[in-house]
Design an enzyme around this catalytic site. Structure first.
Site, PDB file in Angstrom:
ATOM      1  N   GLY A  36       0.825  -1.210   0.000  1.00 23.59           N
ATOM      2  CA  GLY A  36       0.000   0.000   0.000  1.00 23.59           C
ATOM      3  C   GLY A  36       0.856   1.255   0.000  1.00 23.59           C
ATOM      4  O   GLY A  36       0.624   2.179   0.775  1.00 23.59           O
TER       5      GLY A  36
ATOM      6  N   ASP B  91      -2.823  -5.955  -6.574  1.00 22.74           N
ATOM      7  CA  ASP B  91      -4.215  -5.542  -6.415  1.00 22.74           C
ATOM      8  C   ASP B  91      -4.837  -6.484  -5.397  1.00 22.74           C
ATOM      9  O   ASP B  91      -5.076  -7.660  -5.691  1.00 22.74           O
ATOM     10  CB  ASP B  91      -4.994  -5.548  -7.730  1.00 22.74           C
TER      11      ASP B  91
ATOM     12  N   TYR C 224      -9.058   2.179  11.751  1.00 32.11           N
ATOM     13  CA  TYR C 224      -9.528   3.512  12.143  1.00 32.11           C
ATOM     14  C   TYR C 224     -10.670   3.388  13.153  1.00 32.11           C
ATOM     15  O   TYR C 224     -11.458   2.433  13.112  1.00 32.11           O
ATOM     16  CB  TYR C 224      -9.967   4.313  10.898  1.00 32.11           C
TER      17      TYR C 224
ATOM     18  N   TYR D 239     -17.828   8.740   7.423  1.00 32.19           N
ATOM     19  CA  TYR D 239     -16.969   7.573   7.166  1.00 32.19           C
ATOM     20  C   TYR D 239     -17.890   6.434   6.770  1.00 32.19           C
ATOM     21  O   TYR D 239     -18.485   5.775   7.612  1.00 32.19           O
ATOM     22  CB  TYR D 239     -16.190   7.233   8.433  1.00 32.19           C
TER      23      TYR D 239
HETATM   24  P1  NAD Z   1      -2.878   6.011   1.069  1.00 23.75           P
HETATM   25  O1  NAD Z   1      -3.735   6.484  -0.026  1.00 23.75           O
HETATM   26  O2  NAD Z   1      -1.489   6.529   1.146  1.00 23.75           O
HETATM   27  O3  NAD Z   1      -2.762   4.432   1.129  1.00 23.75           O
HETATM   28  C1  NAD Z   1      -3.711   3.543   0.638  1.00 23.75           C
HETATM   29  C2  NAD Z   1      -2.991   2.688  -0.386  1.00 23.75           C
HETATM   30  O4  NAD Z   1      -3.858   1.640  -0.795  1.00 23.75           O
HETATM   31  C3  NAD Z   1      -2.615   3.486  -1.655  1.00 23.75           C
HETATM   32  O5  NAD Z   1      -1.241   3.303  -1.935  1.00 23.75           O
HETATM   33  C4  NAD Z   1      -3.479   2.831  -2.736  1.00 23.75           C
HETATM   34  O6  NAD Z   1      -2.841   2.830  -3.990  1.00 23.75           O
HETATM   35  C5  NAD Z   1      -3.616   1.422  -2.158  1.00 23.75           C
HETATM   36  N1  NAD Z   1      -4.732   0.652  -2.720  1.00 23.75           N
HETATM   37  C6  NAD Z   1      -5.993   1.071  -3.002  1.00 23.75           C
HETATM   38  N2  NAD Z   1      -6.705   0.039  -3.511  1.00 23.75           N
HETATM   39  C7  NAD Z   1      -5.875  -1.030  -3.542  1.00 23.75           C
HETATM   40  C8  NAD Z   1      -6.011  -2.375  -3.976  1.00 23.75           C
HETATM   41  N3  NAD Z   1      -7.171  -2.829  -4.490  1.00 23.75           N
HETATM   42  N4  NAD Z   1      -4.941  -3.194  -3.878  1.00 23.75           N
HETATM   43  C9  NAD Z   1      -3.762  -2.766  -3.380  1.00 23.75           C
HETATM   44  N5  NAD Z   1      -3.571  -1.507  -2.944  1.00 23.75           N
HETATM   45  C10 NAD Z   1      -4.621  -0.645  -3.031  1.00 23.75           C
HETATM   46  O7  NAD Z   1      -3.691   6.342   2.414  1.00 23.75           O
HETATM   47  P2  NAD Z   1      -3.400   6.010   3.938  1.00 23.75           P
HETATM   48  O8  NAD Z   1      -4.343   6.892   4.672  1.00 23.75           O
HETATM   49  O9  NAD Z   1      -1.958   6.082   4.230  1.00 23.75           O
HETATM   50  O10 NAD Z   1      -3.926   4.522   4.106  1.00 23.75           O
HETATM   51  C11 NAD Z   1      -3.152   3.474   4.634  1.00 23.75           C
HETATM   52  C12 NAD Z   1      -3.958   2.736   5.687  1.00 23.75           C
HETATM   53  O11 NAD Z   1      -4.136   3.590   6.814  1.00 23.75           O
HETATM   54  C13 NAD Z   1      -5.353   2.325   5.238  1.00 23.75           C
HETATM   55  O12 NAD Z   1      -5.669   1.056   5.758  1.00 23.75           O
HETATM   56  C14 NAD Z   1      -6.222   3.385   5.880  1.00 23.75           C
HETATM   57  O13 NAD Z   1      -7.552   2.966   6.053  1.00 23.75           O
HETATM   58  C15 NAD Z   1      -5.491   3.522   7.198  1.00 23.75           C
HETATM   59  N6  NAD Z   1      -5.850   4.709   7.991  1.00 23.75           N
HETATM   60  C16 NAD Z   1      -5.736   5.944   7.459  1.00 23.75           C
HETATM   61  C17 NAD Z   1      -6.089   7.042   8.227  1.00 23.75           C
HETATM   62  C18 NAD Z   1      -5.964   8.451   7.670  1.00 23.75           C
HETATM   63  O14 NAD Z   1      -6.583   9.372   8.203  1.00 23.75           O
HETATM   64  N7  NAD Z   1      -5.168   8.653   6.628  1.00 23.75           N
HETATM   65  C19 NAD Z   1      -6.525   6.874   9.555  1.00 23.75           C
HETATM   66  C20 NAD Z   1      -6.614   5.591  10.067  1.00 23.75           C
HETATM   67  C21 NAD Z   1      -6.270   4.506   9.282  1.00 23.75           C
END
Ligand code: NAD
Length: 295
Positions: free
Chosen positions: A15, A79, A180, A190
């Site tokens: 990711g 993916d 989250y 959300y």
């Molecule tokens: P981000 O957009 O940097 O990361 C999400 C990643 O998932 C991206 O690189 C995207 O390309 C990838 N992705 C999307 N669909 C996909 C698929 N089908 N297969 C493989 N990869 C896929 O955003 P982030 O916020 O850093 O998210 C990372 C994790 O942190 C997630 O689980 C998110 O729910 C969690 N999170 C984020 C927050 C926030 O506020 N940013 C808070 C709590 C938890």
């Protein structure tokens, strides 16, 4: 002095497609602690990521504390919606962003990793990905398709990755996902089944901790991060409001950084946390503890 020492450990962060997300900060923190880090990128975002890396646009973000540049030992295509190539619909398989990527499913990723690094080679597995096509919709308005898609990509993918990487993980290895607070409490805006996906992820963390713990001797935990303006978080259209709300109402009235989340991942991945498994660990300036504030 006790330091987080991950020298000699191999990590995969799934990711990562830019320098803003939690995944990149986690990769960087793991590398700061001495781990060899590979990443997995979603094919639709991977081309731009590779181009930015090649053109040096991420060089500043890649600089580590000791002046070294973060080098990924490998960048895999993934993916997480698909377990094997038989699951992939023809239009996706033929899409130009996928067709040259080889086997981009979870099974393909594991097989490619096994070929590259061999048995007992997965010390730290980080699942830092989520996707819900209807994330901006209220749950009550979410379609079955959107809901199940959020669950499949954002929660089942962790089950599948632990199941398939488990045999390559030595005793003491660690699997960590990102969750989250919306799993446990109502966070207005959300939606799209992401709440259910995160609730599933947190429950599965306990079951996987038990089952993969008994089977392979590995630990499974999830980090519940506070809001941060990444690409995925912007999908709700509410991230700015969430950040401001947290800053106002959390016990620590400060803005959360990616590094604060990433450093906890490094700690949980390290032998210092050998007694922690099956846990949801909050890294959110304490917001989750609050009921009413400012009264
Ligand atoms: P981000 O957009 O940097 O990361 C999400 C990643 O998932 C991206 O690189 C995207 O390309 C990838 N992705 C999307 N669909 C996909 C698929 N089908 N297969 C493989 N990869 C896929 O955003 P982030 O916020 O850093 O998210 C990372 C994790 O942190 C997630 O689980 C998110 O729910 C969690 N999170 C984020 C927050 C926030 O506020 N940013 C808070 C709590 C938890």
């Amino acid at each position: 002095m006790t330091n987080i020492d991950l020298r000699g450990k191999r990590a995969l962060v799934a990711g990562v497609a830019d320098a803003v997300g939690f995944g990149f900060a986690i990769a960087k923190s793991l590398a700061e602690c001495g781990a060899q880090v590979a990443v997995a990128s979603w094919p639709p975002a991977m081309g731009i990521f590779e181009t930015m890396l090649r053109r040096g646009k991420m060089d500043d973000s890649r600089r580590l504390g000791d002046g070294r540049i973060l080098e990924f030992s490998k960048i895999y295509a993934l993916d997480a919606a698909y377990d094997t190539m038989e699951d992939v619909p023809a239009d996706v398989r033929d899409n130009k962003r996928y067709s040259e990527r080889g086997d981009f499913t979870i099974a393909g990723l594991v097989e490619n990793w096994r070929k590259d690094f061999g048995p007992d080679s997965m010390d730290i597995l980080v699942h830092s990905l989520a996707n819900g096509p209807e994330a901006a919709k209220d749950v009550i308005d979410t379609s079955r398709r959107g809901y199940l898609s959020a669950l499949g990509v954002s929660a089942y993918s962790m089950v599948s990755m632990v199941a398939k990487f488990g045999p390559l993980m030595p005793r003491g290895a660690s699997a960590i996902s990102l969750t989250y607070l919306g799993a446990q409490q109502v966070i207005q805006g959300y939606g799209g089944g992401m709440n259910a996906a995160k609730a599933a992820l947190e429950s599965d963390t306990k079951y996987l901790a038990f089952q993969a713990g008994r089977r392979y001797g590995i630990r499974v935990n999830t980090i519940s991060a506070g809001p941060f303006a990444t690409r995925a978080a912007s999908a709700t259209g509410k991230i700015k409001e969430y950040i401001e709300h947290y800053e106002m109402h959390a016990p620590l009235q400060e803005r959360l950084t990616q590094e604060e989340v990433a450093n906890v991942v490094s700690f949980i991945a390290s032998p210092l946390a050998s007694g922690i498994t099956g846990s949801t660990v909050f890294v959110d300036k304490g917001f989750h503890a609050m009921g009413i504030s400012g009264a």
